[in-house]
Design a protein around this motif. Structure first.
Motif, PDB file in Angstrom:
ATOM      1  N   ASP A  19       0.804  -1.131   0.098  1.00 44.39           N
ATOM      2  CA  ASP A  19       0.143   0.144   0.187  1.00 44.39           C
ATOM      3  C   ASP A  19       0.796   1.431   0.074  1.00 44.39           C
ATOM      4  N   HIS A  20       2.094   1.014   0.222  1.00 46.40           N
ATOM      5  CA  HIS A  20       2.886   2.479   0.275  1.00 46.40           C
ATOM      6  C   HIS A  20       4.204   2.056  -0.555  1.00 46.40           C
ATOM      7  N   ALA A  77       8.525   2.299  13.614  1.00 45.70           N
ATOM      8  CA  ALA A  77       9.124   3.567  13.056  1.00 45.70           C
ATOM      9  C   ALA A  77       9.541   3.067  11.606  1.00 45.70           C
ATOM     10  N   VAL A  78       9.517   3.702  10.747  1.00 42.75           N
ATOM     11  CA  VAL A  78      10.074   3.376   9.222  1.00 42.75           C
ATOM     12  C   VAL A  78      11.070   4.632   9.138  1.00 42.75           C
ATOM     13  N   HIS A  79      12.513   4.062   9.625  1.00 46.42           N
ATOM     14  CA  HIS A  79      13.601   5.148   9.451  1.00 46.42           C
ATOM     15  C   HIS A  79      14.124   5.550   8.255  1.00 46.42           C
ATOM     16  N   ARG A  80      14.009   6.812   7.957  1.00 50.16           N
ATOM     17  CA  ARG A  80      14.330   7.275   6.598  1.00 50.16           C
ATOM     18  C   ARG A  80      15.267   8.234   6.756  1.00 50.16           C
ATOM     19  N   LEU A  97       0.069   5.584   7.531  1.00 51.04           N
ATOM     20  CA  LEU A  97       1.506   6.093   7.668  1.00 51.04           C
ATOM     21  C   LEU A  97       1.377   7.505   8.064  1.00 51.04           C
ATOM     22  N   LEU A  98       1.940   7.773   9.431  1.00 46.69           N
ATOM     23  CA  LEU A  98       1.786   8.875  10.039  1.00 46.69           C
ATOM     24  C   LEU A  98       3.254   9.508  10.581  1.00 46.69           C
ATOM     25  N   HIS A 124      -0.278  10.919   6.580  1.00 47.44           N
ATOM     26  CA  HIS A 124       0.571  11.128   5.090  1.00 47.44           C
ATOM     27  C   HIS A 124      -0.402  10.132   4.333  1.00 47.44           C
ATOM     28  N   ALA A 125      -0.732   8.759   4.589  1.00 47.97           N
ATOM     29  CA  ALA A 125      -1.387   8.074   3.599  1.00 47.97           C
ATOM     30  C   ALA A 125      -2.117   7.184   4.540  1.00 47.97           C
ATOM     31  N   GLU A 126      -3.038   6.238   3.773  1.00 47.98           N
ATOM     32  CA  GLU A 126      -3.709   5.160   4.424  1.00 47.98           C
ATOM     33  C   GLU A 126      -3.784   3.842   3.413  1.00 47.98           C
ATOM     34  N   GLY A 127      -3.733   2.897   3.793  1.00 47.16           N
ATOM     35  CA  GLY A 127      -3.603   1.575   3.120  1.00 47.16           C
ATOM     36  C   GLY A 127      -4.750   0.694   3.304  1.00 47.16           C
ATOM     37  N   ASP A 128      -5.730   0.651   2.493  1.00 45.98           N
ATOM     38  CA  ASP A 128      -6.903  -0.242   2.714  1.00 45.98           C
ATOM     39  C   ASP A 128      -6.607  -1.691   2.910  1.00 45.98           C
ATOM     40  N   SER A 129      -5.998  -2.120   1.895  1.00 48.22           N
ATOM     41  CA  SER A 129      -5.714  -3.520   1.953  1.00 48.22           C
ATOM     42  C   SER A 129      -4.997  -4.093   3.202  1.00 48.22           C
TER      43      SER A 129
END
Length: 294
Positions: free
Chosen positions: A46-47, A67-70, A116-117, A106-111
């Protein structure tokens, strides 16, 4: 003065309903490795394009947060096991984005039932003397958010306004529909008929986080819904403040909320708010208002 409970959950004794064990068919796994696999699958599904090292922040029966560290900016990934909770939190962010001080979505993923926050690892500084006022202001901002919603959201929520709820059947969780009618009538006196009575924040000291610029925002709006009213949050405020090390009397807490809500268009008085709290307790089975109604 009644002593406040040790936790916000205890503040709602009589109202809270404990779900039976096993109520969720597919809960979050317990194994951290399995959770990380699910997080990577959610990002891929989804992202796409969101990559980085993933670390587990928290996990419970119904949801897990990572946490997604970028290098450019880290993000928080929240996975839901309960589709209803995912739908509710997605709706809450749609209503509160731009109208209340909450973390950015930031985004949402229905499946994958994922969000994403904004990643906010820094807790609010509860040593600051102004934090009780900040908390009351943030709570009042959520309660009055529907007065500042864009036209599209206002139209979508027309069925949940005070005007619509006044003539509708009381929710199933209400113990006394007559008292619930008194609660709605008190809100109609305090607000316009167009207000959607949002409430039921999961208030905890750790759910107030600080942005790099110092701004304090609320995390976790999963439990916000449009028919419980904000009185449920007012009842928990003394316990949350006590948990954070802020000892305020019920009158002081009530005063903070009265000032904060008045600044956002409410017409509560101390008397009308206390009467609404008493009606709310009767409507819901809440056992104590912890001195707020005295």
């Amino acid at each position: 003065m009644t002593t406040d409970p040790a936790t916000a959950a205890q503040a709602l004794t009589g109202l809270a309903r404990i779900r039976p064990a096993g109520w969720l068919a597919t809960p979050m796994p317990h194994d951290p490795a399995a959770l990380l696999v699910r997080a990577r699958q959610a990002l891929a599904a989804d992202h796409p394009g969101v990559n980085g090292r993933i670390s587990l922040i928290s996990a419970r029966y119904t949801a897990a947060v990572f946490a997604v560290h970028r290098p450019e900016s880290s993000l928080a990934l929240k996975l839901h096991a309960d589709p209803a909770a995912y739908a509710g939190e997605t709706l809450a962010y749609a209503l509160l984005a731009g109208t209340a001080p909450v973390a950015h979505l930031h985004a949402e993923g229905d499946s994958s039932l994922s969000l994403l926050l904004e990643y906010l690892p820094e807790p609010a500084d509860w040593a600051g003397h102004g934090m009780p006022t900040v908390l009351a202001e943030h709570v009042a901002a959520v309660h009055t958010a529907s007065l500042r919603m864009p036209a599209a959201a206002t139209k979508a929520m027309a069925g949940f306004t005070l005007a619509a709820l006044q003539g509708a059947r009381a929710p199933d969780w209400i113990a006394d529909p007559g008292a619930y009618g008194e609660v709605l009538a008190a809100h109609l006196d305090a607000y316009s008929p167009d207000l959607v009575p949002l409430g039921h924040l999961d208030l905890k000291p750790q759910h107030l986080r600080r942005r790099p610029d110092g701004e304090v925002v609320l995390l976790d709006v999963e439990s916000v819904r449009p028919d419980v009213t904000g009185l449920i949050d007012l009842v928990t405020l003394p316990a949350v403040l006590r948990q954070a090390g802020c000892e305020l009397s019920p009158d002081q807490v009530l005063g903070l909320y009265l000032d904060a809500s008045a600044a956002r268009g409410a017409r509560w008085t101390a008397g009308s708010l206390k009467a609404a709290l008493r009606a709310y307790a009767a409507a819901t089975g809440l056992e104590s208002l912890h001195g707020l109604d005295r």
